[in-house]
Motif scaffolding. Structure first.
Motif, PDB file in Angstrom:
ATOM      1  N   MET A   1       3.228  13.384  15.160  1.00  0.00           N
ATOM      2  CA  MET A   1       3.044  13.535  13.741  1.00  0.00           C
ATOM      3  C   MET A   1       2.032  12.507  13.248  1.00  0.00           C
ATOM      4  N   ILE A   2       1.160  12.913  12.339  1.00  0.00           N
ATOM      5  CA  ILE A   2       0.179  12.019  11.750  1.00  0.00           C
ATOM      6  C   ILE A   2       0.897  11.087  10.794  1.00  0.00           C
ATOM      7  N   GLN A   3       0.635   9.813  10.921  1.00  0.00           N
ATOM      8  CA  GLN A   3       1.204   8.827  10.016  1.00  0.00           C
ATOM      9  C   GLN A   3       0.100   8.350   9.092  1.00  0.00           C
ATOM     10  N   ASN A   4      -0.002   8.917   7.921  1.00  0.00           N
ATOM     11  CA  ASN A   4      -1.021   8.509   6.955  1.00  0.00           C
ATOM     12  C   ASN A   4      -0.446   7.487   6.016  1.00  0.00           C
ATOM     13  N   SER A   5      -1.175   6.441   5.778  1.00  0.00           N
ATOM     14  CA  SER A   5      -0.787   5.442   4.802  1.00  0.00           C
ATOM     15  C   SER A   5      -1.394   5.837   3.467  1.00  0.00           C
ATOM     16  N   THR A   6      -0.786   5.385   2.405  1.00  0.00           N
ATOM     17  CA  THR A   6      -1.349   5.638   1.088  1.00  0.00           C
ATOM     18  C   THR A   6      -2.232   4.480   0.644  1.00  0.00           C
ATOM     19  N   ASN A   7      -2.531   3.528   1.552  1.00  0.00           N
ATOM     20  CA  ASN A   7      -3.433   2.417   1.234  1.00  0.00           C
ATOM     21  C   ASN A   7      -4.797   2.943   0.830  1.00  0.00           C
ATOM     22  N   ASN A   8      -5.357   2.362  -0.221  1.00  0.00           N
ATOM     23  CA  ASN A   8      -6.705   2.693  -0.678  1.00  0.00           C
ATOM     24  C   ASN A   8      -6.921   4.183  -0.934  1.00  0.00           C
ATOM     25  N   ASP A  81       2.023  15.826  -7.332  1.00  0.00           N
ATOM     26  CA  ASP A  81       1.183  14.873  -6.616  1.00  0.00           C
ATOM     27  C   ASP A  81       1.938  13.590  -6.282  1.00  0.00           C
ATOM     28  N   LEU A  82       1.250  12.637  -5.685  1.00  0.00           N
ATOM     29  CA  LEU A  82       1.889  11.385  -5.268  1.00  0.00           C
ATOM     30  C   LEU A  82       2.402  10.559  -6.447  1.00  0.00           C
ATOM     31  N   ALA A  83       1.790  10.728  -7.618  1.00  0.00           N
ATOM     32  CA  ALA A  83       2.235  10.009  -8.811  1.00  0.00           C
ATOM     33  C   ALA A  83       3.399  10.733  -9.494  1.00  0.00           C
ATOM     34  N   LYS A  84       3.893  11.773  -8.854  1.00  0.00           N
ATOM     35  CA  LYS A  84       4.996  12.617  -9.339  1.00  0.00           C
ATOM     36  C   LYS A  84       4.602  13.470 -10.546  1.00  0.00           C
ATOM     37  N   LYS A  85       3.301  13.590 -10.790  1.00  0.00           N
ATOM     38  CA  LYS A  85       2.840  14.480 -11.851  1.00  0.00           C
ATOM     39  C   LYS A  85       2.954  15.915 -11.363  1.00  0.00           C
ATOM     40  N   GLN A  86       3.491  16.770 -12.226  1.00  0.00           N
ATOM     41  CA  GLN A  86       3.665  18.178 -11.870  1.00  0.00           C
ATOM     42  C   GLN A  86       2.631  19.040 -12.584  1.00  0.00           C
ATOM     43  N   TYR A  87       2.204  20.086 -11.894  1.00  0.00           N
ATOM     44  CA  TYR A  87       1.204  21.018 -12.406  1.00  0.00           C
ATOM     45  C   TYR A  87       1.732  22.431 -12.210  1.00  0.00           C
ATOM     46  N   LEU A  88       1.367  23.319 -13.125  1.00  0.00           N
ATOM     47  CA  LEU A  88       1.697  24.728 -12.981  1.00  0.00           C
ATOM     48  C   LEU A  88       0.434  25.531 -13.284  1.00  0.00           C
ATOM     49  N   VAL A 135      10.431  13.411   3.042  1.00  0.00           N
ATOM     50  CA  VAL A 135       9.310  12.660   3.618  1.00  0.00           C
ATOM     51  C   VAL A 135       8.208  12.521   2.570  1.00  0.00           C
ATOM     52  N   PHE A 136       7.928  13.596   1.830  1.00  0.00           N
ATOM     53  CA  PHE A 136       6.917  13.540   0.780  1.00  0.00           C
ATOM     54  C   PHE A 136       7.345  12.566  -0.324  1.00  0.00           C
ATOM     55  N   GLU A 137       8.606  12.566  -0.685  1.00  0.00           N
ATOM     56  CA  GLU A 137       9.109  11.646  -1.712  1.00  0.00           C
ATOM     57  C   GLU A 137       8.964  10.186  -1.271  1.00  0.00           C
ATOM     58  N   LYS A 138       9.097   9.912   0.015  1.00  0.00           N
ATOM     59  CA  LYS A 138       8.868   8.550   0.520  1.00  0.00           C
ATOM     60  C   LYS A 138       7.401   8.159   0.353  1.00  0.00           C
ATOM     61  N   LEU A 139       6.487   9.102   0.590  1.00  0.00           N
ATOM     62  CA  LEU A 139       5.062   8.838   0.358  1.00  0.00           C
ATOM     63  C   LEU A 139       4.798   8.582  -1.126  1.00  0.00           C
ATOM     64  N   GLN A 140       5.489   9.321  -1.995  1.00  0.00           N
ATOM     65  CA  GLN A 140       5.341   9.099  -3.425  1.00  0.00           C
ATOM     66  C   GLN A 140       5.798   7.688  -3.799  1.00  0.00           C
ATOM     67  N   GLU A 142       5.936   5.050  -1.838  1.00  0.00           N
ATOM     68  CA  GLU A 142       4.966   4.099  -1.281  1.00  0.00           C
ATOM     69  C   GLU A 142       3.725   4.023  -2.174  1.00  0.00           C
ATOM     70  N   TYR A 143       3.263   5.178  -2.623  1.00  0.00           N
ATOM     71  CA  TYR A 143       2.085   5.226  -3.491  1.00  0.00           C
ATOM     72  C   TYR A 143       2.349   4.497  -4.808  1.00  0.00           C
ATOM     73  N   ARG A 144       3.496   4.752  -5.416  1.00  0.00           N
ATOM     74  CA  ARG A 144       3.816   4.149  -6.723  1.00  0.00           C
ATOM     75  C   ARG A 144       3.970   2.637  -6.626  1.00  0.00           C
ATOM     76  N   LYS A 145       4.441   2.132  -5.502  1.00  0.00           N
ATOM     77  CA  LYS A 145       4.595   0.693  -5.318  1.00  0.00           C
ATOM     78  C   LYS A 145       3.238  -0.012  -5.268  1.00  0.00           C
ATOM     79  N   LYS A 146       2.207   0.734  -4.869  1.00  0.00           N
ATOM     80  CA  LYS A 146       0.871   0.136  -4.720  1.00  0.00           C
ATOM     81  C   LYS A 146       0.050   0.206  -5.993  1.00  0.00           C
TER      82      LYS A 146
END
Length: 147
Positions: A1-8, A81-88, A135-140, A142-146
């Protein structure tokens, strides 16, 4: 599995744009030119025969970006999205193109006889998929902490 960081990571928002159209008594011709797409296309596929009100997608991608066009019928697209913004978005015309960036959770609700064309910047790789919402929520997180 690809491990992508949300750094930068510079987050890109999904958006809809219009394609060109020529109409005459013989019908309509819609066209999309490469300069309108924010990436080089490596893969194209289409989805059809989906029972009405069925949901497709239900995943995000680490790297894959896509543009989608509802060629026939109607498809509602729910995104987060990663910032938890929802779109329709509602795609119901072959003139509308949805740009779907990577690291955006997507759910596509298909209506009767819908056909969805998808063009992507990556070749298929199962490792690129994030299919587990936790898993996606964990990325969210991580993103919000940065921020």
């Amino acid at each position: 599995m690809i491990q992508n960081s949300t750094n930068n990571l510079k987050m890109t928002k999904p958006y809809v744009f219009q394609v060109g159209k020529t109409e005459n008594p013989q019908g309509m011709l819609h066209y999309l030119e490469q300069q309108q797409i924010p990436f080089q296309i490596k893969r194209t596929f289409w989805i059809s025969g989906v029972p009405e009100n069925s949901v497709r997608g239900v995943h995000a991608h680490h790297k894959d970006q896509q543009v989608t066009i509802c060629l026939q019928g109607k498809v509602e697209v729910k995104l987060e999205d990663l910032a938890k913004k929802q779109y329709l978005f509602t795609l119901e015309s072959p003139e509308q193109v949805l740009f779907l960036p990577h690291l955006v959770w997507s759910e596509f609700v298909f209506y009767s006889n819908a056909i969805l064309l998808v063009m992507a910047n990556e070749n298929f790789s199962e490792d690129d998929y994030i299919r587990d919402k936790k898993v996606f929520e964990k990325l969210q997180d991580e993103y919000r902490k940065k921020l």
